[in-house]
Each structure stands twice: as C-alpha cells, then as structure tokens.
Enzyme design. Structure first.
Site, PDB file in Angstrom:
ATOM      1  N   ARG A 194       0.814  -1.227   0.000  1.00 58.99           N
ATOM      2  CA  ARG A 194       0.000   0.000   0.000  1.00 58.99           C
ATOM      3  C   ARG A 194       0.844   1.271   0.000  1.00 58.99           C
ATOM      4  O   ARG A 194       0.354   2.351   0.341  1.00 58.99           O
ATOM      5  CB  ARG A 194      -0.974   0.010   1.194  1.00 58.99           C
ATOM      6  CG  ARG A 194      -2.029  -1.096   1.155  1.00 58.99           C
ATOM      7  CD  ARG A 194      -2.916  -0.935  -0.081  1.00 58.99           C
ATOM      8  NE  ARG A 194      -4.034  -1.857  -0.115  1.00 58.99           N
ATOM      9  CZ  ARG A 194      -4.034  -3.007  -0.772  1.00 58.99           C
ATOM     10  NH1 ARG A 194      -2.946  -3.409  -1.413  1.00 58.99           N
ATOM     11  NH2 ARG A 194      -5.105  -3.778  -0.781  1.00 58.99           N
ATOM     12  N   MET A 195       2.098   1.172  -0.395  1.00 55.90           N
ATOM     13  CA  MET A 195       2.973   2.344  -0.501  1.00 55.90           C
ATOM     14  C   MET A 195       2.885   2.881  -1.936  1.00 55.90           C
ATOM     15  O   MET A 195       3.866   2.933  -2.674  1.00 55.90           O
ATOM     16  CB  MET A 195       4.407   1.963  -0.132  1.00 55.90           C
ATOM     17  CG  MET A 195       4.566   1.472   1.291  1.00 55.90           C
ATOM     18  SD  MET A 195       4.445   2.810   2.492  1.00 55.90           S
ATOM     19  CE  MET A 195       6.071   3.550   2.274  1.00 55.90           C
TER      20      MET A 195
END
Length: 217
Positions: A194-195
């Site tokens: 989720r970066m």
C-alpha cells in the site's frame, strides 16, 4: 459448510509498475494519453470507461459509468441526454469528477473540473458517426425517466426504426455532449504494501501551467 466471504480479508498487493517524479511530463493530459494508450495496448476491456460523479442542486452526489469519447488539449469529452439525471445535475452544478481504474495496469486517474456543453455542430457530427442502432437507442430512450416496462421501450425503438427507414435519424433535441475542463488531475500507481505512488497536478489560476505534488498513499 463453505466459509462466508470475509471482505476485510480481500486484498491485492500491487507492484508491477512504479511512477517517479522524473517521469512526469509538465502537461497531465500527455501522461493521461500515454496511460490510456498503455491500457489499450494491454487489452483492458473498455479502457475509455470512466465514472462520472455529479452533484444535484441540493448537494446530493451521484455517480455512473460513461464512455470517454474525446481527448483534446482542453480536456475530456462525453455524450448523453441533457434531460438525464447527470445532464440535469450538470446544468445545476457544472463541477464534476471523472475516475478511470485500469485494474490490469494497477492504475487510477481522477480528474476534477467543470463541464460545459459542446457546440451543437460537434454533437451532430458525432451523432451521425454512431452506429444506426445506437442512434435509435438514443432517440427512443427517455434516459433516467421512469418507463412502464421493457416492451414500451422496444416498441419506441421499433417505431423510430420504421419511421426513418431509408433516411437519416435526426439528432434528438435532448441529446448533447460535454467537455470537462480539469483543474486537478491525480495519477495513482499501485505499489507493494500500500505504498502507492500518487501525484496531483493542480492548474495554477489564470495560467496554462500545472503545479505537481506527490501525495501520501
């Protein structure tokens, strides 16, 4: 017994691509065009499908999927009925939002701006280029209005086909097109854990220049 689907456990870890500041052109529409070309080349089904969000006069938002039918330096074009829900809401409040999600490329684009009607001559030219069946569909449909049943709609289509057999179908009075001129365009590239990579283009006031900021994922 099969276990029930647990929505909270559904997740995909993205990571096939990245997006760097150094890769961004000064014009966001140039990047959009490249991403759209990538989606077509990768075989994304209906890569021009986009979510259009509008807001009613009393502030109630609504959204639906429409098709992008034109990309020009000024923005994005689509066509619909002026009397449809979206057409009426644009008439009351021209501020709209467009969203494209290309799952296969792990990419999303969000454009925010204002919609204005296209010149009638341009709407007529596009309507004339549509398949005849699509012209009949546009002419017979009281889009977004309540209809009694499917049979009534099919009868209206048959009546129009019979009336204009061997002749061109005229442009319906309520059918029109819109140009969405964006003031913000956000590009999202999925990344692992989720970066994600997110960049926001914001048009500077009274200028054709764009400011670019990286956003937190």
């Amino acid at each position: 017994m099969e276990p029930k689907l647990v929505l909270a456990d559904l997740r995909v870890d993205y990571g096939s691509r990245s997006l760097r500041r150094a890769d961004l052109p000064e014009d966001p529409l140039a990047l959009f065009e490249k991403w759209l070309d990538d989606a077509m080349r990768e075989g994304v089904r209906e890569p021009n499908a986009m979510t259009l969000a509008t807001v009613s006069r009393d502030g109630q938002p609504s959204a639906r999927t429409v098709l992008l039918k034109g990309l020009v330096p000024e923005g994005f074009k689509f066509f619909t009925h002026r009397t449809s829900r979206k057409g009426q809401e644009i008439g009351a409040n021209p501020k709209v939002c467009l969203v494209w999600f290309w799952r296969e490329l792990e990419r999303q684009v969000i454009a925010r701006g204002e919609a204005t009607e296209l010149p009638r001559s341009e709407v007529e030219a596009y309507f004339s280029s549509r398949p005849r069946a699509s012209q009949i569909g546009a002419a017979c449909s009281p889009q977004s209005q309540i209809i009694p049943n499917r049979e009534a709609l099919e009868k209206a289509a048959s009546d129009i086909a019979r009336e204009y057999e061997g002749r061109e179908i005229p442009l319906p009075e309520t059918w029109t097109g819109y140009l969405v001129q964006p003031n913000e365009i956000e590009f999202w590239q999925g990344r692992p854990s989720r970066m994600h990579d997110r960049f926001l283009y914001h048009r500077l006031a009274a200028s054709s220049a764009w400011l670019i900021d990286r956003l937190g994922p």
